[in-house]
Design a protein around this motif. Structure first.
Motif, PDB file in Angstrom:
ATOM      1  N   ASN A 558       0.847  -1.186   0.000  1.00 33.82           N
ATOM      2  CA  ASN A 558       0.000   0.000   0.000  1.00 33.82           C
ATOM      3  C   ASN A 558       0.886   1.241   0.000  1.00 33.82           C
ATOM      4  OD1 ASN A 558      -1.916   1.958   0.357  1.00 33.82           O
ATOM      5  ND2 ASN A 558      -2.514   1.331   2.417  1.00 33.82           N
ATOM      6  N   SER A 569      -0.367  -6.957   0.933  1.00 32.22           N
ATOM      7  CA  SER A 569      -1.249  -8.116   0.842  1.00 32.22           C
ATOM      8  C   SER A 569      -0.743  -9.086  -0.204  1.00 32.22           C
ATOM      9  CB  SER A 569      -2.686  -7.684   0.509  1.00 32.22           C
ATOM     10  OG  SER A 569      -2.732  -7.035  -0.748  1.00 32.22           O
ATOM     11  N   VAL A 571      -2.599 -11.624  -3.017  1.00 35.57           N
ATOM     12  CA  VAL A 571      -3.914 -11.749  -3.641  1.00 35.57           C
ATOM     13  C   VAL A 571      -3.883 -12.886  -4.652  1.00 35.57           C
ATOM     14  CG1 VAL A 571      -5.710 -10.560  -4.958  1.00 35.57           C
ATOM     15  CG2 VAL A 571      -4.288  -9.269  -3.366  1.00 35.57           C
ATOM     16  N   GLN A 583      -7.707 -12.785  -0.449  1.00 38.34           N
ATOM     17  CA  GLN A 583      -6.668 -11.798  -0.154  1.00 38.34           C
ATOM     18  C   GLN A 583      -6.164 -12.024   1.269  1.00 38.34           C
ATOM     19  OE1 GLN A 583      -7.918  -7.706  -0.207  1.00 38.34           O
ATOM     20  NE2 GLN A 583      -5.845  -6.915  -0.347  1.00 38.34           N
ATOM     21  N   PHE A 584      -4.862 -12.070   1.422  1.00 38.63           N
ATOM     22  CA  PHE A 584      -4.236 -12.205   2.744  1.00 38.63           C
ATOM     23  C   PHE A 584      -3.515 -10.894   3.054  1.00 38.63           C
ATOM     24  CE2 PHE A 584      -0.574 -13.186   5.450  1.00 38.63           C
ATOM     25  CZ  PHE A 584      -1.177 -13.882   6.490  1.00 38.63           C
ATOM     26  N   GLN A 585      -3.948 -10.217   4.114  1.00 41.70           N
ATOM     27  CA  GLN A 585      -3.370  -8.924   4.461  1.00 41.70           C
ATOM     28  C   GLN A 585      -2.158  -9.106   5.368  1.00 41.70           C
ATOM     29  OE1 GLN A 585      -6.708  -6.775   6.098  1.00 41.70           O
ATOM     30  NE2 GLN A 585      -7.396  -6.101   4.085  1.00 41.70           N
ATOM     31  N   THR A 586      -1.109  -8.371   5.074  1.00 39.06           N
ATOM     32  CA  THR A 586       0.140  -8.516   5.820  1.00 39.06           C
ATOM     33  C   THR A 586       0.923  -7.219   5.711  1.00 39.06           C
ATOM     34  OG1 THR A 586       2.155  -9.858   6.038  1.00 39.06           O
ATOM     35  CG2 THR A 586       1.271  -9.582   3.809  1.00 39.06           C
ATOM     36  N   THR A 604       7.965 -10.678   3.412  1.00 38.70           N
ATOM     37  CA  THR A 604       7.387  -9.355   3.612  1.00 38.70           C
ATOM     38  C   THR A 604       8.373  -8.427   4.299  1.00 38.70           C
ATOM     39  OG1 THR A 604       6.483  -9.589   5.860  1.00 38.70           O
ATOM     40  CG2 THR A 604       5.195 -10.538   4.040  1.00 38.70           C
ATOM     41  N   PRO A 663      -7.548 -15.185   5.966  1.00 42.08           N
ATOM     42  CA  PRO A 663      -7.333 -14.034   5.082  1.00 42.08           C
ATOM     43  C   PRO A 663      -8.468 -13.045   5.232  1.00 42.08           C
ATOM     44  CG  PRO A 663      -8.262 -15.852   3.847  1.00 42.08           C
ATOM     45  CD  PRO A 663      -8.017 -16.362   5.253  1.00 42.08           C
ATOM     46  N   SER A 664      -8.239 -11.858   4.718  1.00 47.19           N
ATOM     47  CA  SER A 664      -9.311 -10.856   4.775  1.00 47.19           C
ATOM     48  C   SER A 664     -10.343 -11.159   3.716  1.00 47.19           C
ATOM     49  CB  SER A 664      -8.723  -9.479   4.542  1.00 47.19           C
ATOM     50  OG  SER A 664      -8.179  -9.399   3.253  1.00 47.19           O
TER      51      SER A 664
END
Length: 664
Positions: A558, A569, A571, A583-586, A604, A663-664
């Motif tokens: 982001n 994330s 995706v 989607q996995f937010q990280t 990450t 995941p989100s």
């Protein structure tokens, strides 16, 4: 020793010790409990002589966040005239480049980290407000070194002028963007390294020093021992010689060593009474940490060397020790991605070398020194390693010996990996795309446009697909002649992926044709014509998408610093339609995902490597490295290979462990 004269009159001093070992939303840091107990025992023991009633120990429910937590610190140091000492051990995070001390209920990320945890600015204000002659801060957490950027007095005045203090000293377990570690394993007496080494220096004494040990000498002794044992390097800042404060008696001095001493080793320390109980709303929880523009999960790694066991950081990701197969440490950060061929890991480093490491053991087979950093992944074809460097050169090296076969001076930065197809090396530079003879290194053609920062090329069916700072190009592989150009998207840095007649690529700017105001986009182009088939609104996609079994996997970050969205994330998209599957937010993701055996692997900027379920995005496991991960992983025979900013190359078991994060 109990008959010795007190070191100081502590009746007008106060020490506040905070330790957090259990968290609701973050991994536990159980060695923090042992370190807190040892620190309390040291201060109130015969070497330091603090009265128990002048030492407040806040742990467990005594450090739960409330609206009055900053005021509790103000109350604790109110009326202190001589020594004000603050100690914290637990998780640390950065939020807006400010250190936050994690309390029990701290979330993993987001603005509430700052309201639920304890920003160090609150600690600083409490110390600034008191009239102590000497102010001491000891921080045993990740990213602690960032506090050196701010003094314990307003910028317009120094410590003496504003508080009448003799000075202030801050000892930090880590640098500004570095992690702090603790001992691995599940034993009840495991400790955090920084506190352990500080206390060990006091309890062992320092030969040749006078009877009273100044704080600076203790720090120097601990820092030296940490360096010898290859532990994280601590940092400090000093105002007006405050490090000359005599903290303890020197056990190595003849006048002290003759006296009896029981020590504060784990299991023997006596924790003092909590002291004056904080009033209603006092610290009660544990936890806190964060940062806005990019969450830095201070996840630590294993320190491996001659006889050095694995170690975890103070923001660990509850990773079982068996995950680490080996770790090889280079001289600088490892941004390059690994290439694994015939049992050998080939990778570059910012120490200017290309390395060949045994894939089973991590032992170095050879290293070739270039003239600058090697940020791109090497490519290995037919016993030859092709690598580009920031010394504006492309190298061909013997894969078995590292001996140079040829080098080609491009006059261009080479930050991307070469592609070798049918005896030709294709590589993107800052101003050109080059085609070189793989045997001789002679240039066959070079494509030049008004663009810059060309990506790694993808070559399929006689066509070279490459991204640039503004456009996507399809070039004839034999001649370099342009076949088509897609030019409505900016910052096309990622390496394109071409599968079944479709070119997939990500960007760092939105595509007007998608109608998005997002920071970036992912899109699919017809490989023959360059016409767009679909677009997906995304964050900044920095590297190559991965396509497996009709699913496109991307990592992103982001770039909107003011956003409340997570920093990054992973995706999964339907490759045919661009529809999102999960989607996995990280934290920020700069690398390309690797997919194998039903899992997606990614590194990450939260200092971690993740394995996600390829079908659902559920977290299977996470491993904590010692710093950010920009490298893209390679997965071969059940082993994940990846580089990190902590100067290391890791080999991780891919099949150990599982978790239930969603995941989100």
């Amino acid at each position: 020793m109990s008959d010795a004269s007190p070191l100081h009159d502590y009746s007008r001093s106060r020490a506040v010790l905070i330790g957090v070992s259990e968290y609701d939303h973050l991994p536990p840091a159980r060695p923090a409990a042992t370190s807190l107990k040892r620190m309390a025992g040291l201060l109130t023991g015969p070497l330091c002589d603090w009265p128990k009633e002048r030492v407040q120990v806040w742990e467990k429910d005594k450090v739960r966040r409330s609206d009055r937590l900053p005021d509790q610190l103000m109350e604790a140091f109110d009326g202190v005239k001589d020594i004000a000492l603050f100690y914290f051990v637990g998780h640390g995070q950065l939020y807006d480049d400010e250190l936050c001390l994690a309390l029990r209920e701290s979330p993993r990320y987001g603005p509430r980290c700052k309201t639920i945890g304890l920003p160090f600015s609150d600690v600083r204000e409490a110390l600034r407000a008191c009239d102590a002659q000497t102010k001491i801060v000891i921080l045993d957490c990740c990213f602690a070194g960032i506090v050196h950027e701010h003094s314990l007095a307003p910028e317009s005045a120094n410590v003496i002028d504003w508080t009448h203090a003799k000075g202030a000293v801050t000892l930090a377990a880590s640098g500004k963007y570095r992690t702090a570690w603790y001992e691995p394993g599940s034993g009840t007496h495991k400790q955090t390294y920084f506190t352990k080494y500080l206390i060990d220096a006091v309890e062992q004494g320092i030969p040749g020093r006078p009877e009273g040990l100044p704080l600076g000498a203790i720090y120097d002794q601990a820092a030296h021992a940490l360096a010898i044992d290859k532990r994280p390097e601590p940092t400090r800042s000093i105002r007006h010689d405050a490090d000359r404060f005599i903290l303890a008696r020197n056990r190595a001095h003849p006048a002290v060593s003759a006296a009896p001493f029981t020590g504060t080793s784990p299991g023997t320390a006596q924790t003092p009474e909590p002291g004056p109980e904080p009033t209603a709303g006092a610290p009660t929880s544990a936890g806190r940490i964060s940062r806005r523009t990019a969450l830095r999960l201070g996840m630590g790694a294993a320190a491996v060397g001659a006889g050095i066991p694995a170690a975890r950081a103070l923001f660990d990701h509850n990773t079982p020790d068996p995950r680490l197969r080996w770790r090889y440490t280079t001289g600088e950060a490892v941004i390059s991605s690994p290439t694994v061929v015939d049992g050998v890991v080939y990778i570059g480093s910012d120490d200017n070398n290309v390395y060949a490491l045994d894939a089973a053991t991590g032992s170095k087979q050879w290293a070739y020194a270039t003239g600058n950093r090697v940020a791109a992944a090497p490519t290995v074809v037919d016993g030859v390693v092709y690598a580009g460097g920031l010394d504006n050169s492309v190298y061909a090296l013997d894969a078995g010996t590292g001996k140079r076969k040829w080098a080609y001076a491009t006059g261009d930065w080479i930050k991307e990996a070469p592609t070798v197809v049918d005896g030709v090396v294709y590589i993107g530079g800052y101003r050109k795309v080059f085609a070189l003879d793989a045997v001789t290194g002679n240039e066959e053609w070079a494509y030049v446009s008004n663009d810059t920062s060309y990506s790694s090329p993808t070559v399929v069916d006689g066509v070279v697909y490459v991204g640039s700072s503004t456009d996507v190009y399809a070039l004839d592989a034999a001649t370099g002649k342009k076949k088509w150009q897609y030019g409505t998207v900016e910052l096309i840095r990622p390496w394109p992926t071409a599968v079944d007649g479709v070119v997939y690529i990500g960007s760092g700017r939105y595509d007007p044709n998608i109608g998005s105001t997002s920071a970036g986009s992912v899109f699919a182009l017809d490989a023959a014509t360059g016409n767009k088939k679909w677009g997906y609104q995304a964050d900044y996609v920095f590297q190559m998408p991965t396509v497996v079994d009709g699913v496109l996997y991307i990592g992103s970050y982001n770039s909107n610093a003011g956003s409340n969205m997570p920093p990054g994330s992973v995706v999964a998209l339907d490759a045919a339609t661009g529809d999102r599957k999960w989607q996995f937010q990280t934290d920020r993701v700069y690398g390309s995902p690797a997919v194998g055996d039903g899992a997606v692997y990614i590194g990450t900027f939260g200092n971690s490597v993740y394995a996600l379920d390829a079908a659902t995005g559920n977290e299977k496991w996470a491993y904590a490295t010692g710093d950010k991960v920009q490298s893209s992983p390679a997965v071969v025979d059940g082993v994940v290979y990846i580089g990190s900013f902590d100067n290391s190359v890791y080999a991780l078991n891919a099949t150990i462990g599982d978790s239930s994060a969603q995941p989100s």
